[in-house]
Design a protein around this motif. Structure first.
Motif, short mmCIF file in Angstrom:
data_model
loop_
_atom_site.label_atom_id
_atom_site.label_comp_id
_atom_site.label_asym_id
_atom_site.label_seq_id
_atom_site.Cartn_x
_atom_site.Cartn_y
_atom_site.Cartn_z
N GLY A 30 0.79 -1.23 0.00
CA GLY A 30 0.00 0.00 0.00
C GLY A 30 0.81 1.27 0.00
N ASP A 31 1.64 1.47 1.04
CA ASP A 31 2.38 2.71 1.22
C ASP A 31 1.45 3.91 1.09
OD1 ASP A 31 4.70 1.26 1.59
OD2 ASP A 31 5.36 1.48 -0.48
N VAL A 32 0.35 3.85 1.79
CA VAL A 32 -0.70 4.87 1.65
C VAL A 32 -0.33 6.14 2.42
CG1 VAL A 32 -3.13 5.40 2.06
CG2 VAL A 32 -2.46 3.11 1.32
N GLU A 33 -0.49 7.26 1.78
CA GLU A 33 -0.35 8.57 2.42
C GLU A 33 -1.71 8.95 2.99
OE1 GLU A 33 1.15 12.87 0.82
OE2 GLU A 33 -0.60 11.98 -0.16
N VAL A 34 -1.84 8.94 4.32
CA VAL A 34 -3.11 9.26 4.97
C VAL A 34 -3.12 10.74 5.35
CG1 VAL A 34 -4.60 8.81 6.95
CG2 VAL A 34 -3.39 6.92 5.84
N VAL A 35 -4.17 11.45 4.92
CA VAL A 35 -4.35 12.86 5.27
C VAL A 35 -5.63 12.97 6.08
CG1 VAL A 35 -4.70 15.20 4.42
CG2 VAL A 35 -3.15 13.65 3.20
N ILE A 36 -5.49 13.33 7.35
CA ILE A 36 -6.65 13.49 8.24
C ILE A 36 -6.98 14.97 8.31
CG2 ILE A 36 -7.63 12.97 10.48
CD1 ILE A 36 -5.31 11.02 10.93
N VAL A 37 -8.21 15.31 7.98
CA VAL A 37 -8.66 16.70 7.98
C VAL A 37 -9.58 16.93 9.17
CG1 VAL A 37 -9.85 18.52 6.70
CG2 VAL A 37 -8.47 16.83 5.47
N GLY A 38 -9.17 17.78 10.09
CA GLY A 38 -10.03 18.17 11.19
C GLY A 38 -10.96 19.28 10.72
N ASN A 39 -12.22 18.94 10.53
CA ASN A 39 -13.18 19.89 9.94
C ASN A 39 -13.76 20.79 11.03
OD1 ASN A 39 -14.43 21.03 7.77
ND2 ASN A 39 -15.65 19.23 7.22
N GLY A 40 -13.00 21.84 11.37
CA GLY A 40 -13.41 22.73 12.44
C GLY A 40 -13.11 22.15 13.81
N ALA A 41 -12.21 21.19 13.88
CA ALA A 41 -11.87 20.55 15.16
C ALA A 41 -10.42 20.09 15.12
CB ALA A 41 -12.79 19.35 15.43
N ASP A 42 -9.82 19.99 16.30
CA ASP A 42 -8.48 19.43 16.38
C ASP A 42 -8.51 17.96 16.00
OD1 ASP A 42 -7.35 21.82 17.29
OD2 ASP A 42 -7.80 21.34 19.38
N VAL A 43 -7.48 17.52 15.31
CA VAL A 43 -7.36 16.11 14.97
C VAL A 43 -6.85 15.36 16.19
CG1 VAL A 43 -6.22 14.42 13.49
CG2 VAL A 43 -6.93 16.62 12.54
N PRO A 44 -7.59 14.36 16.66
CA PRO A 44 -7.12 13.60 17.83
C PRO A 44 -5.83 12.87 17.52
CG PRO A 44 -9.44 13.13 17.33
CD PRO A 44 -8.89 13.89 16.17
N ASP A 45 -5.05 12.63 18.57
CA ASP A 45 -3.86 11.80 18.41
C ASP A 45 -4.28 10.37 18.08
OD1 ASP A 45 -2.13 13.89 19.02
OD2 ASP A 45 -2.22 13.47 21.17
N VAL A 46 -3.68 9.81 17.07
CA VAL A 46 -3.97 8.42 16.70
C VAL A 46 -2.75 7.57 17.01
CG1 VAL A 46 -5.68 8.99 14.94
CG2 VAL A 46 -3.28 8.81 14.29
N THR A 47 -3.01 6.35 17.43
CA THR A 47 -1.91 5.45 17.78
C THR A 47 -1.47 4.60 16.60
OG1 THR A 47 -3.50 3.76 18.52
CG2 THR A 47 -2.69 5.33 20.18
N ALA A 48 -2.27 4.56 15.55
CA ALA A 48 -1.93 3.76 14.38
C ALA A 48 -0.66 4.30 13.73
CB ALA A 48 -3.07 3.76 13.38
N THR A 49 0.26 3.42 13.40
CA THR A 49 1.51 3.81 12.76
C THR A 49 1.78 2.89 11.57
OG1 THR A 49 2.76 2.37 14.27
CG2 THR A 49 2.53 4.71 14.88
N PRO A 50 2.55 3.35 10.61
CA PRO A 50 2.85 2.51 9.46
C PRO A 50 3.64 1.26 9.87
CG PRO A 50 3.39 4.81 9.01
CD PRO A 50 3.11 4.70 10.48
N PRO A 51 3.43 0.15 9.18
CA PRO A 51 4.20 -1.07 9.47
C PRO A 51 5.69 -0.83 9.21
CG PRO A 51 2.32 -1.53 8.03
CD PRO A 51 2.45 -0.06 8.09
#
Length: 294
Positions: A30-51
């Motif tokens: 995959g090597d997916v580039e993930v872009v998380i957009v906080g729509n009027g809110a802070d983006v929470p910390d996520v624990t998921a990390t790339p393999p």
């Protein structure tokens, strides 16, 4: 061919967001580039990390206020570098680790393919929702087919085609923005496919959970017709939906009232740039099984 994934969030579903990000990062090849957009809110910390050994990455963007779904996704695409962009709801996740490899192969070998609409399954084993199969004959969700629209939060889009037609209509805020984009892509000669092999899970929730569902649904149908259809087809399209709404919601005076308020709003307010589709595009939609009057 590089793959990006845009995930919108309001910051209020931390565990679900982490699950969505993890399902994108852990795609095989995959090597997916993930872009998380906080729509009027802070983006929470996520624990998921790339393999280990993966070139996958996570990037976050915070918008100052809730700009709506289409504008939020447009901002996400602007931040992407992928040739193909996946749109994933923050409470959805991919059913297996081969989704991206399948998507990459299809887009790499089918240059006229603009959008893949995924099959959405109920994680609790329910029968699923008819609206998740974007065609009139929706009885068999395991059958793939060409379609004339797609599901925004369960899709993959060729980024160059997305940008070519101007992206999603930001004025819509919510409802029918995917159909507006789909119709313009069809007008440019691209294909849109419902691919039953690309599966994602999503909780089975009704769209009417949104307080403004009926008003925005009606307003945006009017804008959709005004922006994209020759006037004779626009009139037929809107007449059809007036009749369908009266039949479907006949037991709910509140729903009908809200719907017609939105309908009038759609007639009175600017719809954005008008680019009516060619009659050959309308005929192509007829042959695909969904004429632009339904």
């Amino acid at each position: 061919m590089k793959i990006s994934c845009v995930i919108l969030t309001m910051g209020n579903r931390v565990a679900e967001l982490n699950r969505a990000v993890e399902s994108a990062l852990n795609q095989v090849d995959g090597d997916v580039e993930v872009v998380i957009v906080g729509n009027g809110a802070d983006v929470p910390d996520v624990t998921a990390t790339p393999p280990d050994g993966s070139a996958a990455s996570v990037k976050t963007v915070r918008l100052a206020h809730n700009t709506g779904i289409p504008a939020g996704r447009n901002r996400g695409v602007e931040e992407c570098s992928g040739d193909v962009v996946l749109f994933l709801d923050d409470d959805g996740w991919y059913a297996n680790q081969k989704v991206v490899a399948h998507v990459r192969d299809r887009f790499a070998t089918e240059p006229d393919l603009a959008v893949i609409s995924f099959r959405v399954m109920d994680p609790d084993g329910g029968i699923g929702q008819r609206r998740h199969v974007p065609r009139l004959r929706a009885g068999d969700p395991e059958r793939s087919s060409p379609v004339t629209t797609f599901l925004g939060g369960a899709s993959a889009i060729r980024r160059s085609a997305f940008l070519q037609v101007g992206g999603l209509p930001e004025r819509f805020f919510y409802a029918h923005e995917e159909t507006d984009l789909a119709w313009r892509l069809l007008g440019e000669g691209y294909r849109i496919e419902y691919d039953a092999e690309t599966v994602m899970y999503h909780p089975q929730v009704p769209p009417t959970r949104h307080a403004e569902f009926y008003r925005l649904n009606a307003r945006n149908r009017v804008w959709l017709a005004r922006r994209n259809l020759p006037w004779p087809l626009a009139a037929l399209y809107l007449l059809d939906w007036v009749v369908l709404t009266l039949v479907r919601e006949r037991r709910s005076g509140v729903a009908i009232q809200a719907w017609f308020q939105g309908f009038v709003e759609g007639l009175r307010t600017p719809a954005g740039e008008r680019r009516p589709m060619a009659w050959r595009t309308a005929w192509r939609m007829v042959k695909l099984g969904r004429p632009p009057i339904v």
